[in-house]
Design a protein around this motif. Structure first.
Motif, short mmCIF file in Angstrom:
data_model
loop_
_atom_site.label_atom_id
_atom_site.label_comp_id
_atom_site.label_asym_id
_atom_site.label_seq_id
_atom_site.Cartn_x
_atom_site.Cartn_y
_atom_site.Cartn_z
N SER A 74 0.67 -15.49 -11.31
CA SER A 74 1.84 -14.69 -11.71
C SER A 74 3.09 -15.55 -11.60
O SER A 74 3.19 -16.41 -10.72
CB SER A 74 1.96 -13.45 -10.82
N ILE A 107 6.80 -16.08 -10.47
CA ILE A 107 7.69 -15.53 -9.44
C ILE A 107 9.09 -16.10 -9.67
O ILE A 107 9.28 -17.32 -9.66
CB ILE A 107 7.19 -15.91 -8.03
N CYS A 162 2.70 -19.07 -9.56
CA CYS A 162 1.98 -19.04 -8.29
C CYS A 162 0.55 -18.53 -8.48
O CYS A 162 0.29 -17.66 -9.31
CB CYS A 162 2.71 -18.13 -7.28
N LEU A 174 -1.17 -11.09 -3.73
CA LEU A 174 0.13 -11.14 -4.39
C LEU A 174 1.09 -10.13 -3.78
O LEU A 174 2.27 -10.45 -3.53
CB LEU A 174 -0.06 -10.87 -5.89
N GLU A 175 0.63 -8.91 -3.52
CA GLU A 175 1.51 -7.87 -2.95
C GLU A 175 1.97 -8.26 -1.55
O GLU A 175 3.13 -8.07 -1.18
CB GLU A 175 0.77 -6.53 -2.91
N LYS A 202 4.65 -10.98 -1.82
CA LYS A 202 5.96 -10.43 -2.20
C LYS A 202 6.62 -9.72 -1.02
O LYS A 202 7.83 -9.82 -0.82
CB LYS A 202 5.79 -9.48 -3.38
N GLU A 203 5.82 -9.01 -0.24
CA GLU A 203 6.35 -8.31 0.93
C GLU A 203 6.88 -9.30 1.96
O GLU A 203 7.94 -9.09 2.56
CB GLU A 203 5.24 -7.44 1.53
N LEU A 252 7.99 -12.38 1.39
CA LEU A 252 9.22 -12.98 0.88
C LEU A 252 10.43 -12.09 1.15
O LEU A 252 11.50 -12.57 1.54
CB LEU A 252 9.10 -13.24 -0.62
N ASP A 253 10.25 -10.80 0.97
CA ASP A 253 11.35 -9.86 1.16
C ASP A 253 11.65 -9.68 2.65
O ASP A 253 12.82 -9.70 3.06
CB ASP A 253 10.99 -8.52 0.52
N ILE A 283 12.82 -10.80 -5.51
CA ILE A 283 12.17 -11.52 -6.61
C ILE A 283 11.67 -10.53 -7.65
O ILE A 283 11.64 -9.32 -7.43
CB ILE A 283 10.98 -12.36 -6.11
N SER A 285 8.24 -10.43 -10.39
CA SER A 285 7.00 -11.12 -10.77
C SER A 285 6.61 -10.71 -12.19
O SER A 285 6.83 -9.57 -12.60
CB SER A 285 5.87 -10.79 -9.79
#
Length: 456
Positions: free
Chosen positions: A155, A157, A198, A206-207, A210-211, A213-214, A221, A223
């Motif tokens: 995906s 990013i 990525c 992936l989920e 993302k969590e 990173l936040d 971000i 995706s």
């Protein structure tokens, strides 16, 4: 509850322990069971030193903290060590054991687990799965058995704010430190700017990424549509691997496309088999075998294309079985399939971040759902906006966002009808010119809507 767990896991009720850390119940039973069922570490009493890096993290004051298990020899403070993957050499500044806090020690010996500080500043030098050896008694080969996991889902990013690009780059490097399965490379999108392509083990990976990173880096971000690796064989015999829809050659250059096929196992109560078969048919599943584990559980073997199960398959499986089914899969092979790329056009311009690859029979339905979703979230402009799905050089689906219309005749109170007609004609010409030169503002919600669109 013990009986249900025993039936679900296929073990005897005696092996289900009643434990509560909060109430201090069964802790000694758990420790005894660990000693009984988990074998102690095996090691050989030999001269050279080998230690496996099983985790690591970045400390902004001291650099990389490396977590290791020593297989042979020993590690000591002041020892000169070498990392096999990078070939770089360091000196151990501190080491010790992992308890509630780090407990310093003078050495770690074979069979022990602990941490190391060695002044490692670059997070890429301490890869999970790498082998550490000493320069005094070096091993000739790294520890065998570790294989880097291969990413299966890809995906794009992108930082929501362009100024966060460098922060995102640093965050990816640090996350990769203790996540060996994460891969990334630079990518550029006309719609989203600079970002990274990525690779992940699956959609759950992936989920979680993302969590993190936040939560850990506070970087918002967006995706792009997740994809998988396809093998494309050109008519000249050349074979290429692609993980991005825009890497796909034009249709007249392609001789064959192969997609990854997964061997899957579904454990379910018998009463839900009809629902599962129907869902599997929608996802191009091929049923291979059915096995009854006991009177309350059956094991169904399927083959699914990976692209069909990375999105919403697990959620739908849980829904049609009321949460009772379990699902597992692993890679089997690549297999030929009639796949096509679908492009999304907004006001006749391709939005590269929304393109996707799917089975030819599903292109229309999926493209139609996406265009309808986008027509709901893209705001109206002063001109009509066509939203189209295109595949194989033809439009397969379309939705239209109607123009905002100003009432130019509001100030006309009576009078000749020709005056109103002139005003409307002038407005029409202005809208036509605006449609030719106007730019559509695509909000971030539109990219999220593509991810949430119902798949065929």
């Amino acid at each position: 509850v013990k009986k249900d767990l025993a039936d679900l896991l296929g073990v005897s009720e005696q092996k289900i322990l009643e434990i509560s850390a909060k109430e201090d119940i069964g802790i000694n039973l758990l420790l005894d069971a660990i000693i009984q069922y988990v074998p102690p570490p095996k090691y050989e009493d030999i001269d050279y030193t080998t230690a496996l890096i099983f985790d690591s993290k970045y400390d902004k004051y001291r650099g990389v903290i490396v977590y290791v298990r020593v297989f042979c020899g020993e590690l000591r403070i002041g020892m000169h060590i070498k990392l096999f993957a990078s070939g770089k050499e360091y000196v151990i500044e501190e080491l010790g054991y992992l308890e509630l806090d780090r407990e310093k020690s003078e050495r770690l010996t074979a069979g022990e687990v602990g941490y190391i500080f060695a002044g490692i500043k670059d997070v890429r030098d301490a890869k999970v799965g790498d082998t550490i050896t000493s320069l005094e008694n070096p091993a000739l080969h790294p520890l065998a058995g570790f294989r880097h996991p291969k990413p299966m889902v890809f995906s794009g990013i992108y930082p929501l704010n362009g100024e966060d690009y460098e922060d995102l780059k640093d965050a990816l490097a640090k996350l990769q430190l203790n996540d060996a399965s994460l891969t990334y490379e630079k990518e550029n999108s006309l719609a989203l700017g600079y970002g990274f392509r990525c690779g992940f083990l699956g959609l759950l990976h992936l989920e979680i990424f993302k969590e993190r990173l936040d939560r850990e880096y506070n970087i918002p971000i967006i995706s792009t549509m997740p994809s998988v690796e396809f093998i494309v064989i050109r008519k000249n015999g050349e074979q290429i691997t692609i993980d991005n829809p825009f890497q796909m050659p034009s249709e007249d250059e392609i001789a064959d496309i192969k997609e990854p096929i997964m061997e899957c196992e579904i454990i379910t109560p018998p009463e839900y088999i009809g629902n599962i078969v129907q869902l599997a048919r929608q996802k191009r599943g091929i049923q291979k075998e059915i096995e009854y584990l006991d009177k309350n559980r059956m094991l169904i073997y399927y083959e699914f294309p990976l692209i069909e199960i990375i999105f919403d398959f697990y959620d739908k499986l849980k829904s049609v079985t009321r949460g009772y089914a379990s699902f597992d899969y692993h890679y089997k092979e690549y297999r030929s399939a009639p796949l096509v790329r679908v492009d999304i056009l907004v006001n006749k311009e391709k939005v590269d971040a929304m393109s996707f690859i799917t089975h030819r029979d599903k292109a229309y339905e999926w493209g139609k759902n996406i265009t309808e979703k986008l027509s709901e979230v893209i705001p109206k402009h002063l001109f009509t906006i066509p939203i189209q799905a295109s595949s194989c050089s033809r439009i397969i689906a379309r939705s239209t966002i109607k123009a905002l219309r100003k009432n130019v005749t509001a100030k006309c109170y009576g009078g000749d009808i020709t005056r109103k007609k002139k005003l409307l004609e002038r407005q029409k010409k202005g809208k036509k010119r605006m449609r030719e030169i106007g730019k559509v503002r695509i909000p971030q919600d539109a990219f999220l809507a593509v991810l949430k669109a119902e798949r065929a």
